[in-house]
Each structure stands twice: as structure tokens, then as C-alpha cells.
Design a protein around this motif. Structure first.
Motif, mmCIF file in Angstrom:
data_model
loop_
_atom_site.group_PDB
_atom_site.id
_atom_site.type_symbol
_atom_site.label_atom_id
_atom_site.label_comp_id
_atom_site.label_asym_id
_atom_site.label_seq_id
_atom_site.Cartn_x
_atom_site.Cartn_y
_atom_site.Cartn_z
ATOM 1 N N GLU A 36 -48.200 -95.652 24.998
ATOM 2 C CA GLU A 36 -48.388 -96.112 26.482
ATOM 3 C C GLU A 36 -49.577 -96.717 26.949
ATOM 4 O O GLU A 36 -49.727 -97.736 27.706
ATOM 5 N N TYR A 37 -50.721 -96.210 26.272
ATOM 6 C CA TYR A 37 -51.959 -96.899 26.742
ATOM 7 C C TYR A 37 -52.660 -97.872 25.605
ATOM 8 O O TYR A 37 -53.639 -98.079 25.449
ATOM 9 N N GLY A 38 -51.683 -98.313 24.778
ATOM 10 C CA GLY A 38 -51.974 -99.334 23.475
ATOM 11 C C GLY A 38 -51.901 -98.566 22.279
ATOM 12 O O GLY A 38 -51.839 -97.437 22.103
ATOM 13 N N HIS A 39 -52.034 -99.515 21.111
ATOM 14 C CA HIS A 39 -51.666 -99.024 19.910
ATOM 15 C C HIS A 39 -53.079 -98.437 19.272
ATOM 16 O O HIS A 39 -52.638 -97.923 18.378
ATOM 17 N N GLU A 40 -54.038 -98.598 19.808
ATOM 18 C CA GLU A 40 -55.394 -98.017 19.398
ATOM 19 C C GLU A 40 -56.130 -96.994 20.435
ATOM 20 O O GLU A 40 -57.247 -97.239 20.310
ATOM 21 N N ASP A 41 -55.348 -96.382 20.935
ATOM 22 C CA ASP A 41 -55.801 -95.370 22.188
ATOM 23 C C ASP A 41 -56.299 -94.204 21.454
ATOM 24 O O ASP A 41 -55.480 -93.387 21.061
ATOM 25 N N VAL A 42 -57.722 -93.871 21.233
ATOM 26 C CA VAL A 42 -57.939 -92.659 20.579
ATOM 27 C C VAL A 42 -57.681 -91.457 21.159
ATOM 28 O O VAL A 42 -57.472 -90.524 20.568
ATOM 29 N N GLU A 43 -57.752 -91.399 22.695
ATOM 30 C CA GLU A 43 -57.478 -90.138 23.180
ATOM 31 C C GLU A 43 -55.743 -89.710 22.988
ATOM 32 O O GLU A 43 -55.450 -88.522 22.911
ATOM 33 N N ALA A 44 -54.993 -90.987 23.157
ATOM 34 C CA ALA A 44 -53.603 -90.455 22.812
ATOM 35 C C ALA A 44 -53.461 -90.296 21.458
ATOM 36 O O ALA A 44 -52.479 -88.999 21.150
ATOM 37 N N TYR A 45 -54.117 -90.497 20.341
ATOM 38 C CA TYR A 45 -53.976 -90.130 18.981
ATOM 39 C C TYR A 45 -54.459 -88.635 19.009
ATOM 40 O O TYR A 45 -53.658 -88.075 18.277
ATOM 41 N N TYR A 46 -55.400 -88.363 19.544
ATOM 42 C CA TYR A 46 -55.858 -86.926 19.441
ATOM 43 C C TYR A 46 -55.102 -86.000 20.009
ATOM 44 O O TYR A 46 -55.148 -84.626 19.735
ATOM 45 N N SER A 47 -54.478 -86.281 21.295
ATOM 46 C CA SER A 47 -53.815 -85.179 22.202
ATOM 47 C C SER A 47 -52.305 -85.565 22.252
ATOM 48 O O SER A 47 -51.630 -84.665 22.772
ATOM 49 N N GLY A 48 -51.874 -86.702 21.906
ATOM 50 C CA GLY A 48 -50.653 -87.072 22.500
ATOM 51 C C GLY A 48 -49.677 -87.621 21.330
ATOM 52 O O GLY A 48 -48.603 -87.966 21.593
ATOM 53 N N TRP A 49 -49.997 -88.001 20.102
ATOM 54 C CA TRP A 49 -49.147 -88.522 19.370
ATOM 55 C C TRP A 49 -47.930 -87.708 18.814
ATOM 56 O O TRP A 49 -47.081 -87.935 18.314
ATOM 57 N N PHE A 50 -48.458 -86.476 18.411
ATOM 58 C CA PHE A 50 -47.436 -85.472 17.931
ATOM 59 C C PHE A 50 -46.792 -84.583 18.934
ATOM 60 O O PHE A 50 -47.202 -84.097 20.074
ATOM 61 N N ASP A 51 -45.397 -84.350 18.576
ATOM 62 C CA ASP A 51 -44.632 -83.613 19.585
ATOM 63 C C ASP A 51 -44.961 -82.072 19.121
ATOM 64 O O ASP A 51 -43.907 -81.638 18.389
ATOM 65 N N THR A 52 -45.849 -81.382 19.782
ATOM 66 C CA THR A 52 -46.014 -80.100 19.474
ATOM 67 C C THR A 52 -45.101 -78.971 19.766
ATOM 68 O O THR A 52 -44.880 -78.013 19.314
ATOM 69 N N GLY A 53 -44.480 -79.616 21.019
ATOM 70 C CA GLY A 53 -43.380 -78.842 21.411
ATOM 71 C C GLY A 53 -42.181 -78.645 20.422
ATOM 72 O O GLY A 53 -41.670 -77.487 20.384
ATOM 73 N N ALA A 54 -41.778 -79.730 19.965
ATOM 74 C CA ALA A 54 -40.840 -79.716 18.901
ATOM 75 C C ALA A 54 -41.328 -79.011 17.656
ATOM 76 O O ALA A 54 -40.304 -78.075 17.035
ATOM 77 N N LEU A 55 -42.439 -79.012 17.289
ATOM 78 C CA LEU A 55 -42.720 -78.220 16.038
ATOM 79 C C LEU A 55 -42.741 -76.709 16.484
ATOM 80 O O LEU A 55 -42.186 -76.078 15.500
ATOM 81 N N TRP A 56 -43.056 -76.468 17.706
ATOM 82 C CA TRP A 56 -42.970 -74.689 17.999
ATOM 83 C C TRP A 56 -41.363 -74.651 18.008
ATOM 84 O O TRP A 56 -41.225 -73.671 17.552
ATOM 85 N N ARG A 57 -40.677 -75.365 18.787
ATOM 86 C CA ARG A 57 -39.305 -75.277 18.694
ATOM 87 C C ARG A 57 -38.550 -74.962 17.431
ATOM 88 O O ARG A 57 -37.664 -74.160 17.251
ATOM 89 N N GLU A 58 -38.743 -76.172 16.752
ATOM 90 C CA GLU A 58 -37.853 -76.523 15.473
ATOM 91 C C GLU A 58 -38.273 -75.764 14.015
ATOM 92 O O GLU A 58 -37.534 -75.904 13.460
ATOM 93 N N VAL A 59 -39.738 -75.752 14.206
ATOM 94 C CA VAL A 59 -40.427 -75.281 12.970
ATOM 95 C C VAL A 59 -40.784 -73.911 12.978
ATOM 96 O O VAL A 59 -40.530 -72.838 12.243
ATOM 97 N N PHE A 60 -41.652 -73.363 14.074
ATOM 98 C CA PHE A 60 -42.138 -72.142 14.169
ATOM 99 C C PHE A 60 -41.425 -71.195 14.652
ATOM 100 O O PHE A 60 -41.366 -69.732 14.106
ATOM 101 N N GLY A 61 -40.642 -71.460 15.758
ATOM 102 C CA GLY A 61 -39.849 -70.528 16.461
ATOM 103 C C GLY A 61 -38.871 -69.877 15.363
ATOM 104 O O GLY A 61 -38.656 -68.578 15.234
#
Length: 210
Positions: free
Chosen positions: A78-103
């Protein structure tokens, strides 16, 4: 931190034996293990080794890569292909990991885990079938920046590279991600947070503190 030289084979066996102690084969618990590290450190290789060692010992293991739970490109970029902040905090779907893997692996859970959700190359859902992990089977999740999300791991392994080794072994097209790992070091201190630290500057001669 004091590190001792070890071979990959002995490290693999030691981790596999430790996991056998975390949950008996006939118990209801599923050990959940993080193999944390930058892509250049190849934490997935160690996860695969340990998974195979567990299977040889008669214990089920499911290796899951966080790369299979990336958000769609429209969100990642959304903010470019090399946005460090997005990579650090927004690339991975942590909600899906909680729901589909850990839950599903919580006490009283079903053990029915989705091994991946999103294909980043095709930018569409993978439609992979669920995997049934029997009681006592281990989840081995590998990927970068795993120790900053409060995931309920029973054992955490951080595969570490020095800053120089990380720069040398990171592909040119991924060098822009390096500031994210500098921030991870500063904010999360994964070497102190992890139960086991593996230094892999020389991939032929690892060292560890566990």
C-alpha cells in the motif's frame, strides 16, 4: 552470551529430544515451536531438520512457514514495495496465524491446522487442505520477526546472523529490509528473548546457547 560450537546434526537431535519431553505421545498437548530468523539465516532449514528427526522418533510434526500467511499485495504494498514499516508490522497476517494455526492447538482444540493461506507469487488464496496434527504432534513455525507478536510458543529458537553476515547473505533485492531487522534487534532483543540461540554466520559451523 556464551556460545558453544555444535554440528547441525547434533543440534537437530538435541532439539528433537527436547520436544519429546515437552509433551508425551499420548498426551493432549501440541508443542508449538518458533524457528525465528531473517530469511538469510534460513530458519526453515532447521525447522525441516527437526521435523524429520521427530518423525524418525515416531512423533508427528508439522512444519509451517510464516511466508504462507502474508497479506495480499494490495495491503503489503500500500505504501510502496520497499516500505520498511509495512514489512516490520504489516506484511504478515498475524490474525490468520492465531486463528488457523495457534487456535486449533489450544487446550481442547481440534488439532486441525491450515498449513498456508496465501500464495504471494500468484497473490491469491492457496486453498490448501487442513492438516490434522495428532495429540503430542509438534508445530514448527518458521519465519522472520516471530518473537514480536506474543504467539504462545512452548519453545523459541532464534537463528542469528551478525549484522555483517546478514548484509552479506541478504539478496540485493531484499537489502531494503535490513532496517526492519535492526529495529527488531533494538525493540525485541530476540537473542535474549529466545530459549535457544543459534549463530549461523558460518553455515558450516554453527554455534549455540541452549
Amino acid at each position: 552470551m556464551r556460545l558453544e560450537a555444535i554440528t547441525w546434526e547434533r543440534l537437530t537431535d538435541t532439539l528433537a529430544d527436547r520436544l519429546l519431553e515437552l509433551a508425551p505421545a499420548d498426551g493432549g498437548a501440541w508443542p508449538r515451536v518458533a524457528f525465528d530468523g531473517a530469511p538469510a539465516a534460513r530458519p526453515g532449514d532447521l525447522a525441516e531438520r527437526v521435523g524429520e528427526a521427530l518423525r524418525v522418533r515416531g512423533r508427528s510434526a508439522l512444519v509451517v512457514g510464516a511466508q504462507g500467511f502474508l497479506r495480499p499485495a494490495s495491503l503489503r504494498f500500500e505504501y510502496g514495495h520497499e516500505d520498511v514499516e509495512a514489512y516490520y508490522s504489516g506484511w504478515f497476517d498475524t490474525g490468520a496465524l492465531w486463528r488457523e494455526v495457534f487456535g486449533p492447538l489450544d487446550p481442547g482444540g481440534t488439532g486441525r491446522v491450515l498449513p498456508d493461506l496465501w500464495d504471494p507469487a500468484a497473490d491469491r488464496a492457496t486453498r490448501s487442505p487442513y492438516a490434522q496434527l495428532p495429540p503430542g504432534g509438534a508445530l514448527l513455525l518458521h519465519g522472520p520477526l516471530l518473537l514480536g507478536h506474543w504467539f504462545p510458543f512452548d519453545l523459541t529458537v532464534h537463528v542469528r546472523l551478525s549484522p555483517g553476515a546478514l548484509r552479506r547473505r541478504t539478496a540485493p533485492e531484499e537489502q531494503w529490509t535490513l532496517p526492519a531487522f535492526e529495529r527488531y534487534e533494538a525493540e525485541r532483543d530476540p537473542a535474549s528473548a529466545a530459549d535457544v540461540v543459534v549463530r549461523a554466520d558460518d553455515p558450516r559451523h554453527p554455534a549455540w546457547n541452549g
